[in-house]
Design a protein around this motif. Structure first.
Motif, PDB file in Angstrom:
ATOM      1  N   UNK A 176       4.550   5.708  -5.262  1.00 20.86           N
ATOM      2  CA  UNK A 176       4.907   5.715  -6.687  1.00 20.86           C
ATOM      3  C   UNK A 176       3.836   6.416  -7.518  1.00 20.86           C
ATOM      4  N   UNK A 177       2.559   6.234  -7.132  1.00 17.04           N
ATOM      5  CA  UNK A 177       1.450   6.795  -7.914  1.00 17.04           C
ATOM      6  C   UNK A 177       0.531   7.541  -6.946  1.00 17.04           C
ATOM      7  N   UNK A 229       0.841  -1.207   0.000  1.00 11.25           N
ATOM      8  CA  UNK A 229       0.000   0.000   0.000  1.00 11.25           C
ATOM      9  C   UNK A 229       0.874   1.254   0.000  1.00 11.25           C
ATOM     10  N   UNK A 230       1.863   1.286   0.883  1.00 13.33           N
ATOM     11  CA  UNK A 230       2.754   2.454   0.960  1.00 13.33           C
ATOM     12  C   UNK A 230       3.555   2.626  -0.327  1.00 13.33           C
ATOM     13  N   UNK A 266       1.515  12.128 -11.116  1.00 12.97           N
ATOM     14  CA  UNK A 266       1.934  10.729 -11.207  1.00 12.97           C
ATOM     15  C   UNK A 266       3.435  10.600 -11.394  1.00 12.97           C
ATOM     16  N   UNK A 267       4.027  11.537 -12.115  1.00 10.38           N
ATOM     17  CA  UNK A 267       5.454  11.452 -12.403  1.00 10.38           C
ATOM     18  C   UNK A 267       6.312  11.983 -11.268  1.00 10.38           C
ATOM     19  N   UNK A 268       5.677  12.559 -10.258  1.00 11.47           N
ATOM     20  CA  UNK A 268       6.438  13.176  -9.171  1.00 11.47           C
ATOM     21  C   UNK A 268       6.858  12.113  -8.165  1.00 11.47           C
ATOM     22  N   UNK A 269       8.059  11.572  -8.354  1.00  8.78           N
ATOM     23  CA  UNK A 269       8.542  10.497  -7.479  1.00  8.78           C
ATOM     24  C   UNK A 269       9.676  10.972  -6.579  1.00  8.78           C
ATOM     25  N   UNK A 270       9.673  12.281  -6.275  1.00 15.97           N
ATOM     26  CA  UNK A 270      10.794  12.842  -5.522  1.00 15.97           C
ATOM     27  C   UNK A 270      10.982  12.185  -4.164  1.00 15.97           C
ATOM     28  N   UNK A 271       9.873  11.694  -3.588  1.00 14.55           N
ATOM     29  CA  UNK A 271       9.980  11.200  -2.228  1.00 14.55           C
ATOM     30  C   UNK A 271      10.112   9.685  -2.163  1.00 14.55           C
TER      31      UNK A 271
END
Length: 615
Positions: free
Chosen positions: A432-433, A426-427, A505-510
């Motif tokens: 990721x999305x 879940x996390x 959706x593309x923001x995977x900075x974290x």
């Protein structure tokens, strides 16, 4: 001949390199696609005369293909169009009427304006009604006298600001580039074309000659290109209005000895040469007008108070509590601190999105403009719509990021037991999305029951499942291809919100970041250390509210630093600091470095706006 809109379309195609859709052009110009297609017939003919073809493709749009040298040559040709070679539309006629009235002493009759613009008297009478509309926000009025004519009345500074607004908005980026390059790079052979009409053109060329002769590369760190353009145009407007006998207020002659910094001495020298050539006295208020320091001697602007009041006013009028967005406060404070400090009050701002903002967000624009008129004491600034439209952009960003309802896809995760690694997955998926919200996880036997009690849009399962909603079968621990498949399905389900959410959706900075608890703890401790050090160095002598606001700003600054979201440095490029501020700047910078915070200068400049209030 090209109409005004055809002229703009031609210029648009020269300034873009990627195809642009006719639908987008119709939105930008506020007309139908059929009108744009009709205008393009003449545009194609013009390019054909120049030896080029306007390419078009249904799925892509329209564009021209040529090298940079050819583009530059065509821009030069287009910029040298005489005004009478372009059919003036009503908006252009209104501006030319105002320019004519501003550059004339006394009254002008409808017959004289009709002859000037080569249209009928009835057309002029109709246009004059739109002149009233144009001047609504500028504190300038169109005076009508039967059998005598028309003239503009208002405060001299307001009249000049109207003149600035019209001329600035008639320039495109390429013209601005040419005007400044002729001075900074001494490229006198670069033609600027007909950017100004008589009598401004001759005055401008004289001002440019003297400024170019006195300009040196040592001024580059002190003088932004926007300031250089401001000086050039204001010198032109100053001489034009003085030639008509209109001073700002007094006739006090400038005392050169009171100006000692390099930039002021440069401007004084240019004005001395220019005014001597045109046989005009160099008045103190004319220097303050040209330099942008008309309000420098007045009480300092309370930027913090203005920022809060604007946000509160817009929140009430728009029914959205923008006060809940601390990032809006920080960004707007930064913007206003730069614009309202150090006498830059009357600087016209070039905002290429101005027309789009006014057209697509008319209600918010009007509300923001009302707020600016109400809370910015120096009301002359807000005569410029470009200033208000830039403020609107801050509220639009805040709404998109904080207040606009964001559609999320509700997901049911099905695994072997409904427990185990379910929480971990879940996390992982939600990080990721971010558009995914896993509302529950269960075993294979519980799917039907959960779907009846929960609103489920999508099922992610480690087993094949039959259901009325889409199902994606993944590995027990989702791998990269599983994540991409989920991402693809979510994008399809989001629909009209795709563009906004795709960015999300593309923001995977974290993803795979440090442990959130320890990172949060470090940020809090660092913020406290920095705030404590600055308060020791600059004790607060005012009410406790200032301390609270300052502490909040420092904590947010530390947070921005950790997540690489500092204020945009380019906004502060070549920021001209007062001598009295430099010592404070270096002291704050040293304190931050001692705390291992190597922040942008933009952040430091904003911090000292607080500290200056306590001195």
């Amino acid at each position: 001949m090209l109409s005004a809109r055809e002229f703009q379309l031609t210029n648009k195609l020269l300034n873009i390199k990627a195809p642009i859709r006719i639908k987008d052009l119709s939105t930008e110009f506020g007309v139908s696609t059929r009108t744009i297609k009709y205008d393009l017939e003449n545009v194609r003919k013009w390019f054909k005369i120049q030896g080029l073809t306007v390419n078009s493709q249904t799925s892509k749009g329209i564009w021209i293909h040529c090298d940079e040298r050819k583009r530059a040559e065509l821009r030069r040709v287009l910029s040298q169009f005489k005004r009478f070679q372009v059919y003036p539309d009503q908006a252009m006629r209104v501006k030319r009427i105002i320019l004519s009235l501003l550059l004339t002493n006394g009254y002008k009759t409808a017959a004289e304006l009709s002859e000037l613009l080569q249209v009928s008297r009835n057309t002029i009478l109709s246009d004059l009604n739109h002149v009233d509309e144009f001047l609504t926000s500028s504190n300038v009025e169109l005076e009508r006298k039967p059998r005598i004519g028309y003239r503009l009345i208002g405060n001299e500074l307001q009249l000049r600001l109207v003149l600035e607004h019209i001329v600035y908005n008639s320039l495109d980026d390429y013209q601005i580039y040419k005007m400044t390059t002729r001075i900074t790079k001494q490229e006198r052979q670069m033609e600027i074309g007909t950017v100004l009409e008589r009598p401004l053109k001759q005055i401008y060329e004289t001002a440019e000659k003297h400024m170019s002769g006195l300009y040196s590369p040592s001024l580059a760190p002190l003088l932004r290109l926007s300031d250089l353009l401001k000086f050039l145009l204001r010198l032109t407007f100053s001489v034009a209005r003085l030639n008509l006998g209109h001073t700002i207020n007094s006739y006090r002659v400038l005392e050169r000895t009171q100006y000692k910094d390099e930039l002021s001495l440069f401007l004084v020298s240019v004005m001395e040469k220019l005014y001597a050539e045109v046989q005009l006295p160099l008045l103190e208020e004319e220097f303050l007008y040209v330099s942008g320091n008309m309000e420098k001697a007045s009480e300092q602007t309370d930027v913090v108070g203005i920022t809060k009041k604007i946000i509160e006013y817009v929140s009430i009028r728009e029914g959205i509590d923008y006060k809940k967005d601390p990032k809006l406060y920080s960004n707007l404070l930064s913007h206003l601190s730069l614009r309202l400090q150090n006498g830059s009050l009357y600087l016209n701002e070039i905002n290429p999105m101005e027309d789009e903002v006014k057209r697509n967000h008319a209600s918010l624009f009007q509300t923001v403009q009302e707020a600016c008129r109400k809370f910015v004491k120096q009301h002359t600034l807000i005569a410029q719509d470009s200033f208000s439209s830039l403020i609107v952009l801050h509220f639009l960003v805040s709404y998109e990021n904080t207040f606009k309802p964001k559609k999320k896809v509700k997901v049911l995760y099905v695994c072997s037991t409904g427990r185990g690694v379910a929480r971990l997955i879940k996390n992982k998926v939600e990080k990721e999305i971010p558009a995914v919200d896993i509302v529950s996880y269960c075993s294979l036997l519980e799917v039907e029951e959960i779907c009846q009690t929960e609103e489920v849009d999508l099922i992610i399962s480690v087993f094949p499942v039959e259901a009325t909603v889409p199902v994606i079968v993944v590995e027990p621990l989702p791998v990269k291809r599983d994540i991409e498949e989920i991402r693809k399905q979510v994008r399809a389900m989001i629909g009209s919100d795709g563009d906004q959410m795709n960015q999300l959706l593309e923001n995977n900075d974290f993803t795979n970041s440090e442990d959130s608890e320890s990172l949060s703890q470090e940020i809090i401790l660092k913020g406290f250390e920095v705030a404590h050090a600055l308060l020791e160095a600059f004790p607060i002598e005012k009410e406790e509210n200032w301390k609270n606001a300052f502490m909040m700003h420092i904590f947010l600054m530390v947070h921005r630093y950790y997540f690489d979201k500092q204020y945009d440095q380019y906004l502060y490029a070549h920021y001209q600091m007062l001598d009295s501020d430099e010592e404070m700047f270096h002291r704050v910078q040293q304190i931050l470095k001692e705390k291992d915070l190597h922040v942008h200068e933009a952040e430091i400049i904003t911090v000292i706006q607080y500290l200056k209030k306590w001195k």
